[in-house]
Design an enzyme around this catalytic site. Sequence first.
Site, PDB file in Angstrom:
ATOM      1  CE  LYS A 176      -3.337  -9.173  20.385  1.00 22.52           C
ATOM      2  NZ  LYS A 176      -3.779  -9.968  19.288  1.00 22.52           N
TER       3      LYS A 176
ATOM      4  CG  ASP B 174      -3.572 -14.837  14.601  1.00 23.84           C
ATOM      5  OD1 ASP B 174      -4.858 -14.558  15.297  1.00 23.84           O
ATOM      6  OD2 ASP B 174      -3.704 -13.800  13.791  1.00 23.84           O
TER       7      ASP B 174
ATOM      8  CG  HIS C 216      -2.927  -6.724  15.951  1.00 25.70           C
ATOM      9  ND1 HIS C 216      -3.318  -7.782  15.303  1.00 25.70           N
ATOM     10  CD2 HIS C 216      -2.729  -5.849  14.741  1.00 25.70           C
ATOM     11  CE1 HIS C 216      -3.459  -7.667  13.994  1.00 25.70           C
ATOM     12  NE2 HIS C 216      -3.093  -6.521  13.545  1.00 25.70           N
TER      13      HIS C 216
ATOM     14  CG  HIS D  58      -0.327 -11.936  14.719  1.00 20.38           C
ATOM     15  ND1 HIS D  58       0.095 -10.684  14.485  1.00 20.38           N
ATOM     16  CD2 HIS D  58      -1.411 -11.922  15.312  1.00 20.38           C
ATOM     17  CE1 HIS D  58      -0.915  -9.810  15.036  1.00 20.38           C
ATOM     18  NE2 HIS D  58      -1.717 -10.749  15.516  1.00 20.38           N
TER      19      HIS D  58
ATOM     20  CG  HIS E  85      -8.403 -15.330  17.326  1.00 24.42           C
ATOM     21  ND1 HIS E  85      -8.576 -14.009  18.115  1.00 24.42           N
ATOM     22  CD2 HIS E  85      -7.478 -15.017  16.870  1.00 24.42           C
ATOM     23  CE1 HIS E  85      -7.824 -13.234  17.785  1.00 24.42           C
ATOM     24  NE2 HIS E  85      -6.879 -13.724  17.159  1.00 24.42           N
TER      25      HIS E  85
ATOM     26  CG  HIS F  63      -1.993 -15.047  18.983  1.00 23.54           C
ATOM     27  ND1 HIS F  63      -1.777 -13.860  18.842  1.00 23.54           N
ATOM     28  CD2 HIS F  63      -3.474 -15.261  18.112  1.00 23.54           C
ATOM     29  CE1 HIS F  63      -2.426 -13.221  18.281  1.00 23.54           C
ATOM     30  NE2 HIS F  63      -3.671 -13.919  18.045  1.00 23.54           N
TER      31      HIS F  63
HETATM   32  O1  DOR Z   1      -6.416 -12.316  10.828  1.00 27.44           O
HETATM   33  C1  DOR Z   1      -6.822 -12.040  11.951  1.00 27.44           C
HETATM   34  N1  DOR Z   1      -7.809 -12.543  12.386  1.00 27.44           N
HETATM   35  N2  DOR Z   1      -5.965 -11.254  12.619  1.00 27.44           N
HETATM   36  C2  DOR Z   1      -6.274 -10.489  13.552  1.00 27.44           C
HETATM   37  O2  DOR Z   1      -5.706  -9.810  14.273  1.00 27.44           O
HETATM   38  C3  DOR Z   1      -7.726 -10.844  14.244  1.00 27.44           C
HETATM   39  C4  DOR Z   1      -7.911 -12.298  13.721  1.00 27.44           C
HETATM   40  C5  DOR Z   1      -9.427 -12.437  14.138  1.00 27.44           C
HETATM   41  O3  DOR Z   1      -9.927 -12.376  15.164  1.00 27.44           O
HETATM   42  O4  DOR Z   1     -10.251 -12.913  13.055  1.00 27.44           O
HETATM   43 ZN    ZN Z   2      -5.059 -13.068  16.586  1.00 27.95          ZN
END
Ligand code: DOR
Ligand code: ZN
Length: 353
Positions: free
Chosen positions: A108, A256, A145, A183, A20, A18
């Site tokens: 997702k 995450d 989520h 998460h 980003h 997971h």
């Molecule tokens: O803390 C987070 N940041 N939780 C999420 O679900 C998305 C993520 C983000 O993309 O910044």
């Molecule tokens: Zn995330």
Amino acid sequence: MDKNSVSTINIIRPDDWHLHVRSGESLKSVVPFTARQCGRAIIMPNLTPPITTTQLARDYQQEVLNATPEPLKGTKKFQPLMTLYLTDNTTKEEIQEAYDSGIVFAVKLYPAGATTNSDAGVTDIKKCYPALEKMQLLGLPLLVHGEVTQSEIDIFDREKLFIDKVLNPLINDFPELKIVFEHITTADAADFVSEGSANIAATITAHHLLMNRNDMLVGGIKPHHYCLPVLKREQHRLALLQAASSDNIKFFMGTDSAPHSQNNKENSCGCAGMFTAFAAIELYAEAFEQAKALDQLEKFSSLNGPQFYGLDINTDTITLKRESWVVPEHYPLDDGYVIPLRAGQTIHWKIEI
Ligand code: DOR
Ligand code: ZN
């Protein structure tokens, strides 16, 4: 030998299930951190606009590969595993195309309004039933989520309520659907996954294993410790640590790691997300050491995830040394900075590159 007193750990290369990485210049700044630690990473699709089609996923995959340092490129090295962003309008044909592409490994579900860039997310799960039916048939996992979004629901209760209001009915209607509860942050979610069928798993972040809500709110508000789902009470952190370090194969690593610029975090309406990819496995090692369970780290970071996704485990290993180092105050991000977790503080393990 007592693995908890060792000064060197050798484990199969981990994967991040997971992650980003954003896009454009930000992506170029952050991808190398994960590529040097992980064999693979599940790349989240919450861009603006979101990655809703296979063609967008293909372009995004190329962008991630272009940002991967040359020696780490290729199938035996770092592989970005792409995901589609589920919307009310995702068709079963789109799901079939994603599956056939061989580059999309999951879909997702963001409940609309739940978190960063979730505006295009799902407003009513029933609208997604044709897509979910197809995913169940193909064995394509749904990554969830897991928070309800109703404004009257307290933010600390949103994950627990999601189990009853959304997940249980969903599982009832799609008992064979592979689901990753992403998460997780509560004992309730950990219990739910432990007790569920074999097709239900969960990722756990390093920050939820290491911190509770006091770390965000006591002694002044700490915007860099704000994420979603938000940090919970100590009892929940302990339950997560227990689940992650147990023999249960349903729990695996998903950082995450979610970089936001310093400006967007240190703001009267700061963004959710912590940047941890720069030291992902080191932070997990600290958490497992705390639980006296360093011998369970490899299963969590490198074995359970591939098993759930039906993929081979990585073929090489990494070495972690017990060595204290001070985290930089910031790393470059786009034309500004991202403040990493533990900025200016110490981490007690170090990966050998
Ligand atoms: O803390 C987070 N940041 N939780 C999420 O679900 C998305 C993520 C983000 O993309 O910044
Ligand atoms: Zn995330």
